[in-house]
Scaffold this motif. Structure first.
Motif, short mmCIF file in Angstrom:
data_model
loop_
_atom_site.label_atom_id
_atom_site.label_comp_id
_atom_site.label_asym_id
_atom_site.label_seq_id
_atom_site.Cartn_x
_atom_site.Cartn_y
_atom_site.Cartn_z
N TYR A 131 56.29 19.92 31.66
CA TYR A 131 56.20 21.27 31.09
C TYR A 131 54.85 21.90 31.45
CZ TYR A 131 60.35 20.01 28.43
OH TYR A 131 61.63 19.64 28.08
N ILE B 199 57.70 25.86 36.27
CA ILE B 199 58.32 27.19 36.17
C ILE B 199 58.54 27.77 37.56
CG2 ILE B 199 58.00 29.56 35.37
CD1 ILE B 199 56.45 28.42 32.99
N VAL C 241 65.67 34.12 32.37
CA VAL C 241 64.24 33.78 32.35
C VAL C 241 63.74 33.65 30.91
CG1 VAL C 241 61.93 34.68 32.85
CG2 VAL C 241 63.71 34.78 34.60
N LEU D 93 62.37 30.09 29.36
CA LEU D 93 61.00 29.97 28.85
C LEU D 93 60.97 29.47 27.41
CD1 LEU D 93 59.28 33.11 30.41
CD2 LEU D 93 59.08 30.73 31.12
N HIS D 94 62.08 29.62 26.70
CA HIS D 94 62.16 29.03 25.36
C HIS D 94 62.00 27.51 25.46
CE1 HIS D 94 64.59 32.60 23.49
NE2 HIS D 94 63.35 32.93 23.80
N TYR E 201 60.43 25.92 27.72
CA TYR E 201 59.02 25.66 28.06
C TYR E 201 58.15 25.63 26.80
CZ TYR E 201 54.47 26.25 30.34
OH TYR E 201 53.17 26.09 30.75
#
Length: 339
Positions: A77, A82, A106, A110-111, A113
């Motif tokens: 992470y 990404i 996206v 990103l949640h 992440y």
């Protein structure tokens, strides 16, 4: 400066975003505001477009979740992960045909992440956010204002332009009047473009029927307007001393009275044949000038025939023809009462 106003789509977007966030928050989902973002992105200008956009975003989000779940766990992470995910996910979304869902995906990826872990409960949370956002947007898009009245209005206005054009052509042939500035030709072209655009949206707002009458109508008028424009330079070569010009002027006056959605082309094609036969029986031209005038006349007759054949091939809708005829009667009655 554009006029400030709140349209129906703005209202739907505001209500849809608020409703999606309310439902997600009520279910105690993490990142519940994302449901509102998805709802906003899925609200479109037509029902079919909304359905396509919603499906693309749903599929793209599932693909994005799959990539993110695997690559974050394998690579870790951090920002490099990404970059790798985007390098793989975006081409995949484009190849699958769900590129409209890239932005929504996206947000969802990103949640993960931010969670820094992957689990069944997290997947359930994210899928519910997608379902709520997409579902609310689809419900909001079930209401679309009818384009029928605006389309009929454009149809009536367009036919008024055609009537005016034929009358002005006739006035020039009969009286040599050159005061007309040709404005109606440009206005008619504008109505046609606006009408086609609105008609296409109207088609996309019907799931169970393919209502393309208005689109075909405006396409038909577009072809006729091309002919009207081609005739113009030949009209200008004639003068009122030519007896045949007077006959064509009378015919154009008749055409100006018959610009309707209904199909009256058969009668006017018959009248055109009579006019052509009458002109053929006249004496042959005795000078070069007379020959050129006669050539222009026969060219105009040929174009008038094409104009009418285009209309003859058009299939009118009896129901809408009655509606528009009623509007014409009301309009003409109002004119008589105010004159």
């Amino acid at each position: 400066m554009p006029r400030w106003r709140i349209g129906y789509r703005t209202i739907k977007t505001a209500i849809g975003a608020a409703l999606a966030i309310f439902i997600a928050e009520l279910l105690e989902l993490e990142f519940f505001v994302s449901a509102g973002i998805i709802a906003v992105l899925c609200i479109s200008v037509t029902k079919k477009e909304s359905l396509r956009a919603s499906w693309e975003r749903f599929v793209a989000c599932l693909i994005g979740l799959g990539y993110a779940s695997i690559l974050f766990e394998v690579i870790g992470y951090h920002p490099v992960s990404i970059a790798v995910i985007f390098l793989l996910f975006i081409p995949t979304a484009v190849a699958v045909g769900v590129k409209k869902g890239i932005v929504t995906s996206v947000v969802i990826m990103l949640h993960l992440y931010m969670y820094e872990t992957v689990s069944v409960s997290i997947w359930v949370n994210e899928v519910l956010l997608i379902v709520i956002g997409v579902g609310v947007a689809l419900i909001m898009n079930m209401y679309m204002p009818s384009a029928e009245k605006p389309l009929i209005l454009k149809q009536v206005k367009l036919e008024e332009c055609f009537e005016k054009i034929w009358r002005e052509y006739s006035r020039y042939l009969r009286d040599g009047d050159t005061s007309w500035d040709g404005r109606e030709i440009a206005v008619a072209s504008s109505f046609i473009e606006e009408g086609k655009s609105l008609a296409l949206k109207n088609v996309d707002n019907h799931f169970l029927r393919h209502d393309d009458y208005f689109y075909h109508y405006f396409k038909m008028r577009e072809k006729q307007l091309d002919i009207i424009e081609r005739i113009l330079p030949f009209i200008s070569t004639l003068d009122r001393t030519v007896v045949q010009g007077e006959k064509i002027a009378v015919y154009m006056d008749e055409l100006s009275q018959a610009v309707t959605p209904g199909n009256t082309a058969g009668y006017y094609l018959m009248r055109l044949d009579e006019l052509r036969d009458e002109m053929k029986e006249m004496k042959l031209p005795s000078s070069r000038t007379e020959f050129e005038v006669r050539s222009s006349l026969f060219y105009i007759l040929h174009e008038l025939e094409e104009y009418l054949l285009i209309k003859k091939m058009f299939k009118p809708d009896p129901k809408r023809t009655r509606t528009i005829s009623g509007k014409r009667l009301n309009r003409d009655s109002h004119k008589r009462n105010t004159n």
